[in-house]
Write a protein that holds these residues in place. Structure first.
Motif, PDB file in Angstrom:
ATOM      1  N   ASP A  79       0.827  -1.208   0.000  1.00 15.63           N
ATOM      2  CA  ASP A  79       0.000   0.000   0.000  1.00 15.63           C
ATOM      3  C   ASP A  79       0.862   1.259   0.000  1.00 15.63           C
ATOM      4  O   ASP A  79       0.540   2.237  -0.689  1.00 15.63           O
ATOM      5  N   ARG A  82       2.143   1.778  -3.529  1.00 17.61           N
ATOM      6  CA  ARG A  82       1.075   2.298  -4.399  1.00 17.61           C
ATOM      7  C   ARG A  82       0.782   3.761  -4.092  1.00 17.61           C
ATOM      8  O   ARG A  82       0.602   4.564  -5.005  1.00 17.61           O
ATOM      9  N   LYS A  86       1.145   6.811  -6.821  1.00 15.87           N
ATOM     10  CA  LYS A  86       0.012   7.680  -7.166  1.00 15.87           C
ATOM     11  C   LYS A  86       0.295   9.130  -6.816  1.00 15.87           C
ATOM     12  O   LYS A  86       0.010  10.034  -7.599  1.00 15.87           O
ATOM     13  N   TYR A 111       1.367  -6.921  -4.962  1.00 12.68           N
ATOM     14  CA  TYR A 111       1.175  -5.638  -5.645  1.00 12.68           C
ATOM     15  C   TYR A 111       0.402  -5.834  -6.960  1.00 12.68           C
ATOM     16  O   TYR A 111      -0.553  -5.105  -7.249  1.00 12.68           O
ATOM     17  N   TYR A 115      -3.283  -4.218  -7.156  1.00 11.08           N
ATOM     18  CA  TYR A 115      -3.351  -2.952  -7.882  1.00 11.08           C
ATOM     19  C   TYR A 115      -3.320  -3.052  -9.399  1.00 11.08           C
ATOM     20  O   TYR A 115      -3.480  -2.050 -10.077  1.00 11.08           O
ATOM     21  N   HIS A 116      -3.125  -4.242  -9.915  1.00 14.79           N
ATOM     22  CA  HIS A 116      -3.102  -4.395 -11.373  1.00 14.79           C
ATOM     23  C   HIS A 116      -4.076  -5.452 -11.861  1.00 14.79           C
ATOM     24  O   HIS A 116      -4.051  -5.813 -13.039  1.00 14.79           O
TER      25      HIS A 116
END
Length: 157
Positions: A79, A82, A86, A111, A115-116
């Motif tokens: 996190d 990420r 961002k 990850y 997130y992907h």
């Protein structure tokens, strides 16, 4: 002879401690963030921001409590990566540990799933393919492999 790093997905790399000190790679791949799971203070000449992961995946304790703590730590690191990406619009990231086989692979797989949109099996397959180009195995630790396989896309780990 193994290679220091490999691209797992666009802008996402796995590597060894040697990848971090390879200025040509760091600049050429435009690495914006390093996630260091090696337990070593590895400095790079490119001054790339680094998330240092200490004692994250070094455990011989497989109790339910220890595994839950491990899941929490993995989530926190992923996190944070990420959030940095961002906030700074800095998409290129290197996950590394000493060799790039277990600790960094676990973090990177989580990850990719979180997130992907990868399924756990697809994240593992991407890592297997990347490390094959490096001449190295990946995810040889059964606990780490099980943690990844337990994930569902977009869920909290």
């Amino acid at each position: 002879m193994s290679v220091e790093y490999a691209q797992v997905a666009p802008g996402i790399y796995i590597g060894s401690v040697q990848a971090v000190i390879n200025d040509e790679f760091m600049r050429g791949a435009d690495i914006n963030l390093v996630v260091n799971g090696s337990n070593l203070a590895v400095k790079n000449n490119t001054q790339t921001p680094t998330i240092e992961v200490v004692d994250l995946l070094d455990t011989a304790d497989f109790s339910r409590e220890a595994v839950e703590k491990l899941r929490f730590k993995i989530n926190a690191v992923v996190d944070a990566a990420r959030d940095y990406i961002k906030t700074h619009n800095a998409p290129n990231i290197l996950f590394h540990c000493y060799a790039g086989i277990n600790r960094s692979a676990t973090l990177l797989a989580v990850y990719l799933v979180k997130y992907h949109g990868y399924r756990p099996a697809d994240a593992i397959a991407a890592l297997v393919a990347a490390n094959k180009t490096r001449g190295l195995p990946v995810l040889t630790n059964p606990l780490f492999l099980a943690l990844i396989n337990d994930m569902a896309p977009y869920s909290t780990f």
